[in-house]
Design a protein around this motif. Structure first.
Motif, PDB file in Angstrom:
ATOM      1  N   VAL A  68     -32.802 -56.135  42.476  1.00  9.60           N
ATOM      2  CA  VAL A  68     -32.100 -55.035  43.133  1.00  9.60           C
ATOM      3  C   VAL A  68     -32.898 -54.486  44.310  1.00  9.60           C
ATOM      4  CG1 VAL A  68     -31.157 -52.713  42.846  1.00  9.60           C
ATOM      5  CG2 VAL A  68     -30.932 -54.384  41.000  1.00  9.60           C
ATOM      6  N   HIS A  69     -32.238 -54.324  45.470  1.00 10.19           N
ATOM      7  CA  HIS A  69     -32.825 -53.650  46.632  1.00 10.19           C
ATOM      8  C   HIS A  69     -32.412 -52.180  46.540  1.00 10.19           C
ATOM      9  CE1 HIS A  69     -32.613 -57.767  48.907  1.00 10.19           C
ATOM     10  NE2 HIS A  69     -33.480 -57.768  47.924  1.00 10.19           N
ATOM     11  N   TRP A  70     -33.294 -51.373  45.994  1.00  9.73           N
ATOM     12  CA  TRP A  70     -32.911 -50.015  45.616  1.00  9.73           C
ATOM     13  C   TRP A  70     -32.585 -49.120  46.808  1.00  9.73           C
ATOM     14  CZ3 TRP A  70     -31.217 -49.023  41.035  1.00  9.73           C
ATOM     15  CH2 TRP A  70     -31.653 -49.806  39.955  1.00  9.73           C
ATOM     16  N   SER A  71     -33.269 -49.303  47.921  1.00 10.62           N
ATOM     17  CA  SER A  71     -33.001 -48.440  49.085  1.00 10.62           C
ATOM     18  C   SER A  71     -31.572 -48.621  49.576  1.00 10.62           C
ATOM     19  CB  SER A  71     -33.995 -48.736  50.211  1.00 10.62           C
ATOM     20  OG  SER A  71     -33.899 -50.101  50.614  1.00 10.62           O
ATOM     21  N   ALA A  72     -31.126 -49.875  49.652  1.00  7.24           N
ATOM     22  CA  ALA A  72     -29.750 -50.148  50.082  1.00  7.24           C
ATOM     23  C   ALA A  72     -28.753 -49.633  49.055  1.00  7.24           C
ATOM     24  CB  ALA A  72     -29.560 -51.651  50.300  1.00  7.24           C
ATOM     25  N   LEU A  73     -29.060 -49.805  47.775  1.00  5.58           N
ATOM     26  CA  LEU A  73     -28.135 -49.411  46.718  1.00  5.58           C
ATOM     27  C   LEU A  73     -28.017 -47.893  46.604  1.00  5.58           C
ATOM     28  CD1 LEU A  73     -26.370 -50.961  44.728  1.00  5.58           C
ATOM     29  CD2 LEU A  73     -28.142 -50.639  43.013  1.00  5.58           C
ATOM     30  N   ILE A  74     -29.130 -47.180  46.772  1.00  2.00           N
ATOM     31  CA  ILE A  74     -29.093 -45.720  46.706  1.00  2.00           C
ATOM     32  C   ILE A  74     -28.283 -45.158  47.870  1.00  2.00           C
ATOM     33  CG2 ILE A  74     -30.514 -43.637  46.926  1.00  2.00           C
ATOM     34  CD1 ILE A  74     -32.679 -45.137  45.310  1.00  2.00           C
ATOM     35  N   GLY A 166     -22.575 -50.820  52.339  1.00  2.00           N
ATOM     36  CA  GLY A 166     -22.089 -51.848  51.433  1.00  2.00           C
ATOM     37  C   GLY A 166     -22.295 -53.256  51.960  1.00  2.00           C
ATOM     38  N   GLN A 167     -22.472 -53.377  53.283  1.00  2.00           N
ATOM     39  CA  GLN A 167     -22.693 -54.689  53.892  1.00  2.00           C
ATOM     40  C   GLN A 167     -24.166 -55.095  53.876  1.00  2.00           C
ATOM     41  OE1 GLN A 167     -20.895 -54.093  57.743  1.00  2.00           O
ATOM     42  NE2 GLN A 167     -18.877 -54.752  57.050  1.00  2.00           N
ATOM     43  N   LYS A 168     -25.049 -54.148  53.557  1.00  2.00           N
ATOM     44  CA  LYS A 168     -26.472 -54.473  53.478  1.00  2.00           C
ATOM     45  C   LYS A 168     -26.762 -55.219  52.181  1.00  2.00           C
ATOM     46  CE  LYS A 168     -28.158 -50.632  56.299  1.00  2.00           C
ATOM     47  NZ  LYS A 168     -29.084 -49.470  56.366  1.00  2.00           N
ATOM     48  N   PRO A 169     -27.665 -56.199  52.228  1.00  2.00           N
ATOM     49  CA  PRO A 169     -27.969 -56.963  51.009  1.00  2.00           C
ATOM     50  C   PRO A 169     -28.530 -56.052  49.916  1.00  2.00           C
ATOM     51  CG  PRO A 169     -28.882 -58.036  52.969  1.00  2.00           C
ATOM     52  CD  PRO A 169     -28.418 -56.684  53.398  1.00  2.00           C
ATOM     53  N   SER A 170     -27.912 -56.114  48.740  1.00  2.59           N
ATOM     54  CA  SER A 170     -28.380 -55.297  47.618  1.00  2.59           C
ATOM     55  C   SER A 170     -29.181 -56.121  46.618  1.00  2.59           C
ATOM     56  CB  SER A 170     -27.189 -54.655  46.904  1.00  2.59           C
ATOM     57  OG  SER A 170     -26.346 -55.653  46.347  1.00  2.59           O
ATOM     58  N   GLY A 171     -29.206 -57.450  46.821  1.00  2.88           N
ATOM     59  CA  GLY A 171     -29.944 -58.323  45.921  1.00  2.88           C
ATOM     60  C   GLY A 171     -29.152 -58.757  44.706  1.00  2.88           C
ATOM     61  N   ILE A 172     -27.949 -58.176  44.516  1.00  2.08           N
ATOM     62  CA  ILE A 172     -27.116 -58.510  43.364  1.00  2.08           C
ATOM     63  C   ILE A 172     -25.691 -58.752  43.850  1.00  2.08           C
ATOM     64  CG2 ILE A 172     -28.484 -57.347  41.595  1.00  2.08           C
ATOM     65  CD1 ILE A 172     -26.805 -54.871  41.977  1.00  2.08           C
ATOM     66  N   THR A 177     -23.002 -54.385  42.446  1.00  2.00           N
ATOM     67  CA  THR A 177     -23.334 -53.352  43.436  1.00  2.00           C
ATOM     68  C   THR A 177     -22.415 -52.150  43.280  1.00  2.00           C
ATOM     69  OG1 THR A 177     -24.167 -54.971  45.042  1.00  2.00           O
ATOM     70  CG2 THR A 177     -23.469 -52.835  45.908  1.00  2.00           C
ATOM     71  N   VAL A 178     -21.124 -52.419  43.089  1.00  4.32           N
ATOM     72  CA  VAL A 178     -20.155 -51.332  42.902  1.00  4.32           C
ATOM     73  C   VAL A 178     -20.480 -50.544  41.637  1.00  4.32           C
ATOM     74  CG1 VAL A 178     -17.737 -50.798  42.437  1.00  4.32           C
ATOM     75  CG2 VAL A 178     -18.318 -52.485  44.178  1.00  4.32           C
ATOM     76  N   CYS A 179     -20.775 -51.246  40.540  1.00  2.14           N
ATOM     77  CA  CYS A 179     -21.095 -50.579  39.266  1.00  2.14           C
ATOM     78  C   CYS A 179     -22.301 -49.657  39.416  1.00  2.14           C
ATOM     79  CB  CYS A 179     -21.393 -51.602  38.179  1.00  2.14           C
ATOM     80  SG  CYS A 179     -20.009 -52.611  37.700  1.00  2.14           S
ATOM     81  N   LEU A 180     -23.407 -50.223  39.910  1.00  2.17           N
ATOM     82  CA  LEU A 180     -24.627 -49.436  40.033  1.00  2.17           C
ATOM     83  C   LEU A 180     -24.483 -48.341  41.083  1.00  2.17           C
ATOM     84  CD1 LEU A 180     -27.723 -51.813  39.730  1.00  2.17           C
ATOM     85  CD2 LEU A 180     -26.935 -50.049  38.166  1.00  2.17           C
ATOM     86  N   GLY A 181     -23.783 -48.655  42.184  1.00  2.00           N
ATOM     87  CA  GLY A 181     -23.572 -47.655  43.225  1.00  2.00           C
ATOM     88  C   GLY A 181     -22.794 -46.456  42.691  1.00  2.00           C
TER      89      GLY A 181
END
Length: 296
Positions: A68-74, A166-172, A177-181
Motif C-alpha cells: 500500500v502507498h499510504w500517502s496516495a491512499l490517505i 484516485g489515478q495515483k498508484p496506490s500499490g493495490i 483502493t475504494v475499500c480502504l479509501g
C-alpha cells in the motif's frame, strides 16, 4: 451507434443505469434520514458500513498490506470523505438535482483542464451557461440557498480531487483502493460526527438496517455494478451515460421528495449534461487521434 444485438454490451448498459439510479436514489434516502439523524452522522455511518460491505465483496483480506502507498491512499480517502459530507450538507439546503449539477462541475472541470482541443472553450461556455440557468431568476420562485451552493461546489472540488488522487498508484487493486479509501474517509469523518453529537440510537438494530440500506444503495451496489460495466463499455460510452446523473438525481428528488424545479433549471441540467457529453466525446476523439499517430 449502440449495437443492441450485442448482449454483453446491452447488459452493461442496464447495469450502469441501475448503478446510477441506485446512487441517486440514495440521495433521496439520505435526505429522509436527515429528519432523524445529524447530517454528519448519516455521512459517517454510510462510509463505515459501505467500507465493511465492500471489504467483504472485494475480499480485502487478500490484499498485501505491505504494497500500500499510504500517502496516495490517505489523500484519496480524505477527498472521498469531503465529497460525501459536503454533498450531504448541500442536499439539506438544495433540491437533489440542483446539488448534483453544481457538484458535477468538479469532474467536468478536471476533464476540461486536461483536455487541449479546439472545442474545449465551447464546453466551458456550456458549463457556465448551465450554472447561470440553475439560479431561479423568477422572483416568485424559492431562491437557492447560497450556503448550500457553497457546500455543493465544495463537494465538486472534492470530487475533482477524488478523481486526481484516485489515478495515483496506490500499490493495490482499484477495488481494494475504494475499500480502504472509504475506511480512511470514515476514520476522518467519524470523530467529527461524534464531536458534533452522534446519537447513540444510531447503532440500534432498526437504525443500522436503514444505514445499511443507504450504504448498499450509495456504495456497495453502484460500485460493484460499475466495475462490471466498465469491463464491457468504452470510456466514451461510460462517460456519456454517467453524464446523465444530474437528471436522474432531479427525477429521484421529484419522485421521492416531491422537489419541483423551474423549466430554466431543467434546461440548465440539459446544458450541463450536454457539456459533459461533448467534453467526453472530443476527449475520446483526441485520444484516438494520438493513438493513431503513434501507430504510424
Amino acid at each position: 451507434m449502440l449495437n443492441f444485438k450485442n448482449k454483453p454490451y446491452l447488459h452493461a448498459l442496464i447495469l450502469l443505469f441501475i448503478a446510477m439510479i441506485s446512487m441517486q436514489s440514495s440521495g433521496s434516502l439520505a435526505k429522509i434520514l436527515f429528519d432523524q439523524f445529524p447530517i454528519l452522522t448519516v455521512s459517517a455511518m454510510r462510509l463505515l458500513l459501505g467500507s465493511v460491505i465492500l471489504a467483504v465483496i472485494f475480499r480485502i483480506w487478500r490484499m498485501n498490506i505491505k504494497d500500500v502507498h499510504w500517502s496516495a491512499l490517505i489523500s484519496y480517502g480524505l477527498a472521498l470523505a469531503g465529497m460525501n459530507a459536503l454533498f450531504y450538507l448541500s442536499i439539506e439546503r438544495l433540491p437533489l438535482g440542483i446539488a448534483v449539477s453544481f457538484e458535477f462541475i468538479g469532474p467536468l472541470s478536471v476533464a476540461l483542464f486536461y483536455a487541449r482541443q479546439k472545442f474545449d472553450f465551447i464546453w466551458i461556455i456550456f458549463a457556465i451557461l448551465g450554472l447561470i440557468l440553475l439560479f431561479p431568476f423568477d422572483q416568485t420562485a424559492q431562491s437557492l440557498d447560497p450556503i448550500g451552493i457553497i457546500f455543493a461546489l465544495g463537494a465538486g472540488c472534492c470530487w475533482a480531487m477524488y478523481i486526481i488522487f484516485g489515478q495515483k498508484p496506490s500499490g493495490i487493486s482499484g477495488n481494494h483502493t475504494v475499500c480502504l479509501g472509504m475506511f480512511i474517509g470514515m476514520c476522518f469523518l467519524m470523530p467529527i460526527a461524534l464531536f458534533s453529537g452522534l446519537p447513540l440510537h444510531s447503532f440500534q438494530p432498526e437504525n443500522l438496517i436503514l444505514f445499511t440500506v443507504l450504504a448498499i444503495l450509495a456504495s456497495a451496489l453502484p460500485f460493484s455494478l460499475e466495475m462490471v460495466a466498465l469491463r464491457r463499455l468504452s470510456p466514451f460510452a461510460f462517460g456519456t451515460l454517467t453524464s446523465l446523473e444530474p437528471a436522474i438525481a432531479a427525477l429521484s428528488g421529484f419522485i421521492f421528495l416531491h422537489e419541483q424545479l423551474l423549466w430554466t433549471q431543467w434546461l440548465a441540467l440539459a446544458v450541463i449534461i450536454g457539456a459533459s457529453i461533448g467534453c467526453t466525446y472530443t476527449t475520446q476523439q483526441a485520444k484516438k487521434e494520438v493513438e493513431a499517430k503513434l501507430k504510424k
